[in-house]
Design an enzyme around this catalytic site. Structure first.
Site: not given
Ligand code: E4P
Length: 217
Positions: A83
């Protein structure tokens, strides 16, 4: 549509994997912090709990350092998806990894042009954060709609991974738009199965069945 669990809680992941409905996992530094566990250890464990892609996020800010971190993360399992942040350095690292056959999830996407760049860089997944856009008065789902049009126009292989999903309505909207994946907290995955009329109907059936005095086995 694929469902990913957005968590580093291994007990939750194991429980969801047992349902057969889990297609992968996404994590981020905040979720690792919340787990209270060692990053490399928890990612290795998650990668064994699901055969699907497990997103492990780099924390470096330069391409060279991102690639060094990615090399460590890739060793944690066959299904590790690196990522990377949606920055020029992140996109450069994405292109290098993708050219090497590595699965990349480009994260922190808040515009369609950013998503276009990620697709050009060969990302396997783009993660537009719908909830965080909604939080500041933008329309998160409008972004999904735009990305879908652009990716279809050019037949990009990059999958739209709807992230920052906060509730079942986000999942419904993402599915109607044809998003490839939604990553969500385990509580949201479980909430998808709930309906008060299902509970009410089951209670009635259980009462009436008891009155028959019969058993199936
Ligand atoms: C996924 O890859 C993200 O890190 C995540 O969905 C972020 O979510 P949030 O905005 O609720 O922290």
């Amino acid at each position: 549509m694929k469902f990913f669990a957005d968590t580093a809680d291994t007990a939750e992941i194991a429980a969801l994997a047992a349902t057969g409905l889990l297609d992968g996992v996404t994590t981020n530094p905040s979720l690792i912090h919340k787990s209270g566990r060692n990053f490399l250890e928890v990612i290795r464990e998650i990668a064994q709990l699901t055969p699907g892609p497990v997103s492990a996020e780099v924390v470096a800010s330069t391409t060279a350092e991102m690639l060094r971190e990615a090399a460590v993360l890739r060793k944690l399992g066959e299904n590790i998806c690196i990522k990377l942040p949606l920055t020029m350095d992140g996109l450069t690292a994405c292109k290098a990894l993708a050219d090497d056959g590595v699965m990349v999830n480009v994260t922190l996407c808040f515009s369609a042009n950013q998503a276009l760049l990620a697709a050009k860089a060969g990302a396997a997944f783009i993660s537009p954060f719908v909830g965080r856009l909604d939080d500041i008065g933008y329309d998160g789902m409008a972004l999904i709609e735009d990305i879908k049009i652009i990716y279809d126009n050019y037949a990009f292989d990059t999958e739209i991974l709807v992230a920052s999903v906060r509730h079942p309505v986000h999942v419904l909207q993402a599915a109607k738009l044809g998003a490839d994946v939604a990553t969500m907290p385990p509580s949201v995955i479980r909430a998808l199965a709930l309906h008060p009329l299902t509970d009410k109907g089951l209670a009635t059936f259980a009462d009436d069945w008891a009155k028959t005095g019969q058993s199936i086995v």
